[in-house]
Design an enzyme around this catalytic site. Sequence first.
Site, mmCIF file in Angstrom:
data_model
loop_
_atom_site.group_PDB
_atom_site.id
_atom_site.type_symbol
_atom_site.label_atom_id
_atom_site.label_comp_id
_atom_site.label_asym_id
_atom_site.label_seq_id
_atom_site.Cartn_x
_atom_site.Cartn_y
_atom_site.Cartn_z
ATOM 1 N N PRO A 206 6.275 7.444 -4.268
ATOM 2 C CA PRO A 206 5.443 7.266 -3.068
ATOM 3 C C PRO A 206 5.944 6.086 -2.225
ATOM 4 O O PRO A 206 6.682 5.240 -2.742
ATOM 5 C CB PRO A 206 4.052 6.958 -3.629
ATOM 6 C CG PRO A 206 4.095 7.327 -5.058
ATOM 7 C CD PRO A 206 5.515 7.263 -5.502
ATOM 8 N N PRO A 207 5.549 6.021 -0.960
ATOM 9 C CA PRO A 207 5.982 4.930 -0.087
ATOM 10 C C PRO A 207 5.606 3.573 -0.665
ATOM 11 O O PRO A 207 4.542 3.426 -1.256
ATOM 12 C CB PRO A 207 5.216 5.178 1.212
ATOM 13 C CG PRO A 207 4.803 6.592 1.174
ATOM 14 C CD PRO A 207 4.683 6.977 -0.255
ATOM 15 N N GLY A 208 6.509 2.603 -0.527
ATOM 16 C CA GLY A 208 6.200 1.237 -0.916
ATOM 17 C C GLY A 208 6.321 0.952 -2.396
ATOM 18 O O GLY A 208 5.922 -0.103 -2.858
ATOM 19 N N THR A 209 6.894 1.891 -3.170
ATOM 20 C CA THR A 209 7.009 1.641 -4.603
ATOM 21 C C THR A 209 8.318 0.945 -4.956
ATOM 22 O O THR A 209 8.578 0.709 -6.126
ATOM 23 C CB THR A 209 6.907 2.946 -5.406
ATOM 24 O OG1 THR A 209 7.661 3.943 -4.748
ATOM 25 C CG2 THR A 209 5.467 3.388 -5.525
ATOM 26 N N GLY A 210 9.130 0.646 -3.954
ATOM 27 C CA GLY A 210 10.325 -0.152 -4.230
ATOM 28 C C GLY A 210 11.618 0.647 -4.320
ATOM 29 O O GLY A 210 12.558 0.191 -4.969
ATOM 30 N N LYS A 211 11.679 1.807 -3.694
ATOM 31 C CA LYS A 211 12.907 2.603 -3.745
ATOM 32 C C LYS A 211 14.062 1.876 -3.061
ATOM 33 O O LYS A 211 15.132 1.702 -3.647
ATOM 34 C CB LYS A 211 12.686 3.971 -3.080
ATOM 35 C CG LYS A 211 11.617 4.799 -3.761
ATOM 36 C CD LYS A 211 11.451 6.136 -3.094
ATOM 37 C CE LYS A 211 10.862 6.056 -1.717
ATOM 38 N NZ LYS A 211 9.468 5.573 -1.699
ATOM 39 N N THR A 212 13.804 1.445 -1.849
ATOM 40 C CA THR A 212 14.853 0.740 -1.111
ATOM 41 C C THR A 212 15.235 -0.543 -1.836
ATOM 42 O O THR A 212 16.421 -0.870 -1.967
ATOM 43 C CB THR A 212 14.367 0.431 0.313
ATOM 44 O OG1 THR A 212 13.856 1.633 0.897
ATOM 45 C CG2 THR A 212 15.483 -0.089 1.166
ATOM 46 N N GLU A 428 -25.426 1.636 2.960
ATOM 47 C CA GLU A 428 -24.580 1.080 1.897
ATOM 48 C C GLU A 428 -25.384 0.894 0.609
ATOM 49 O O GLU A 428 -24.867 1.119 -0.483
ATOM 50 C CB GLU A 428 -23.966 -0.260 2.330
ATOM 51 C CG GLU A 428 -23.020 -0.162 3.524
ATOM 52 C CD GLU A 428 -21.915 0.861 3.349
ATOM 53 O OE1 GLU A 428 -21.469 1.074 2.196
ATOM 54 O OE2 GLU A 428 -21.502 1.470 4.347
ATOM 55 N N ASP A 503 -18.060 10.063 5.212
ATOM 56 C CA ASP A 503 -18.516 10.387 3.855
ATOM 57 C C ASP A 503 -18.604 11.891 3.678
ATOM 58 O O ASP A 503 -18.160 12.455 2.676
ATOM 59 C CB ASP A 503 -19.918 9.806 3.606
ATOM 60 C CG ASP A 503 -19.903 8.290 3.547
ATOM 61 O OD1 ASP A 503 -18.841 7.731 3.216
ATOM 62 O OD2 ASP A 503 -20.950 7.687 3.831
HETATM 63 P P1 ADP Z 1 10.021 2.160 -0.490
HETATM 64 O O1 ADP Z 1 9.799 2.780 -1.817
HETATM 65 O O2 ADP Z 1 9.064 2.717 0.533
HETATM 66 O O3 ADP Z 1 11.423 2.157 -0.049
HETATM 67 P P2 ADP Z 1 10.438 -0.651 -0.484
HETATM 68 O O4 ADP Z 1 11.541 -0.717 -1.455
HETATM 69 O O5 ADP Z 1 10.831 -0.767 0.948
HETATM 70 O O6 ADP Z 1 9.558 0.652 -0.674
HETATM 71 O O7 ADP Z 1 9.386 -1.767 -0.857
HETATM 72 C C1 ADP Z 1 8.737 -2.532 0.115
HETATM 73 C C2 ADP Z 1 8.476 -3.923 -0.398
HETATM 74 O O8 ADP Z 1 7.503 -3.909 -1.428
HETATM 75 C C3 ADP Z 1 9.682 -4.561 -1.019
HETATM 76 O O9 ADP Z 1 10.458 -5.198 -0.056
HETATM 77 C C4 ADP Z 1 9.084 -5.544 -2.004
HETATM 78 O O10 ADP Z 1 8.762 -6.735 -1.352
HETATM 79 C C5 ADP Z 1 7.796 -4.873 -2.415
HETATM 80 N N1 ADP Z 1 7.939 -4.202 -3.712
HETATM 81 C C6 ADP Z 1 7.786 -2.882 -3.930
HETATM 82 N N2 ADP Z 1 7.942 -2.588 -5.239
HETATM 83 C C7 ADP Z 1 8.211 -3.752 -5.848
HETATM 84 C C8 ADP Z 1 8.489 -4.113 -7.215
HETATM 85 N N3 ADP Z 1 8.506 -3.204 -8.200
HETATM 86 N N4 ADP Z 1 8.732 -5.399 -7.493
HETATM 87 C C9 ADP Z 1 8.715 -6.328 -6.509
HETATM 88 N N5 ADP Z 1 8.474 -6.060 -5.218
HETATM 89 C C10 ADP Z 1 8.216 -4.790 -4.872
HETATM 90 ZN ZN ZN Z 2 -20.916 5.700 3.738
HETATM 91 MG MG MG Z 3 12.189 2.665 1.765
#
Ligand code: ADP
Ligand code: ZN
Ligand code: MG
Length: 615
Positions: A206-212, A428, A503
Amino acid sequence: MNKFVRSFLIALAILFTVSFVFSLFANFSGSNSNPQALSIGELAADVNAGKIKTIVVNGNDLKVTMMNGSSAISQKEAETGIVETLRSFGVSSTSLAAVNVSVENQSGFGYWMSLLLPTLLPTLAMLVIFWLIFRQAKSGANQAFSFGKVNIRLFSSDKDKVTFQDVAGLKEAKEELTEVVDFLKHPQKFLEIGARIPRGVLLVGPPGTGKTLLARAVAGESNVPFFHISASEFVEMFVGVGASRVRDLFQTAKKAAPSIIFIDEIDAVGRERGAGLGGGHDEREQTLNQILVEMDGFDRDSNVIVMAATNRPDILDSALLRPGRFDRRVILDIPDINDREEILKIHLTGKKLDKNIDARTVAVRTPGFSGADLANLVNEAAILAARKNEKVVMQQDILDSIEKVMLGPERRSRAISQKEKEVTAYHEAGHALVAAMLKDADPVHKVSIISRGLAGGYTLKLPLEERHLRTKSQFLADLAVAFGGYVAETTVFGDVSTGSSSDIRSATEMAKDMVTNYGMSDLGPRTFGKTEEMVFLGREISTEKDYSEEVGNKIDEAVNAFIKKTLDAAKNIVVKNRNALDKIAHVLIEKETLEREEFYAIIESFHLKPVAVKI
Ligand code: ADP
Ligand code: ZN
Ligand code: MG
């Protein structure tokens, strides 16, 4: 466009300078404004009368200075000298001797400049303007011709080098990639034994999991050139360059071998071929084909490894996933609690921290956060601390930032009337009360009527432990909690506000999913409807009906049954515990936010047991 504006401004500036110089020059030559013009006869008379101090001869021009300081100009004939001329006008030798006559050099630099400058300067200005225009046109042309070239970024500097140390968690992924690094470092070891070299590694998650991040870490660990390109750059601007860019990229990488090519977001070109009707998708296919061709064209021992990243492995063309291409798949998951703690620690280093900072507590409160979310959280906390003029980041800053990252910033300034505040508080309180009374619902972490992002208020529920599976009873409890706000409003005010719209939408979606995707209804364990993504003028999800009209009606009934059942359960709780609801709502109106402890103190004061209702 920007460049054009810039050269236009430069041209304008030059023009201004030129005209400024001109006006200076003009002022300079005619310094005493409108000197008196004398005929030779008048001049002769003045000389005789002893009124003239000096005469400066410049060609045929005479500059005359009077005894009284004023100046005049005059002209003589071309052929005769000034002295002769004056004599012939009857000036006596004695009067003439009193006048200081001098001749100005005509061939001096100043004279020539005064002649040339008026023509030279504009010409010069024109030349400069033309040069600027040509220069710009040339660079534009160069850009046009370099479209086939790939815009590769090469990471090999030590400055922003990333290693596996900078990547927290993701243990399996790192192990897998360590092998790749090992191969790049010692290819002989693998080749001697006859092993085929891994050609392509696909990072999926998923996005933001650290692929790049992980791909860059591989580059940092193996110390080889790392060519980084985003797949969308293959197909930007002009059609027909994608394939040649791929060729260029692979050629460059082969020359630099051992090396790594990293194609980020490969789904931009790697979509299933022949799917979708969108324009420009031919271009995509050609680019994809070229990638396949290049990957096949590697020699057995060429030390180039292709890495790619995607969050949509399901839509990738199957040819990409064949052995010999991206045959290795590395899965990156959303981090679990331990990984979250590690990631937080990595991002907390380098910040000034209070000694009471406890990454574990933060990790507990952030299920579902990706690595990128956590990095963002730490940064938001630091910003918050700075805004409060604190010297260090406090634990509370981090906790306060969690909701901001989840729901958007607080909007305390939004003016709401007393009536609206009451409605929101009961809404709420309804969510929170129902959540507290159901065994299978997640515990309430926080209730607030401060609006955040688009929500008027929020009730934060967090699971006690990490969850990967969800059961039918949990879904039912969640449905009832979702209806808690709606039910409280109708019970207390006898009216419904628009505050329940999201909701209701999410509850309907959930009930539908339970029936059509999870097999949780009486219709049994089967799915209804085939969902696929179409690429046609943007993205669009289309659901193909793979059931009869009759079954369709049954699906509607099943969805309605789930909704009715949970709505009744919520209503039951709210009506039976009206005292508790009132109390929670009143405290909310007074304090605006209730933390977990305060909330459960109220629940306990009514001797309510959070096991009561089972749906
Ligand atoms: P994507 O999977 O979308 O390519 P990114 O590699 O760009 O995600 O991750 C975005 C940022 O989130 C990274 O630059 C880092 O700062 C943080 N991040 C994500 N996963 C990790 C991880 N496992 N350990 C440390 N930092 C992480
Ligand atoms: Zn509500
Ligand atoms: Mg990426």
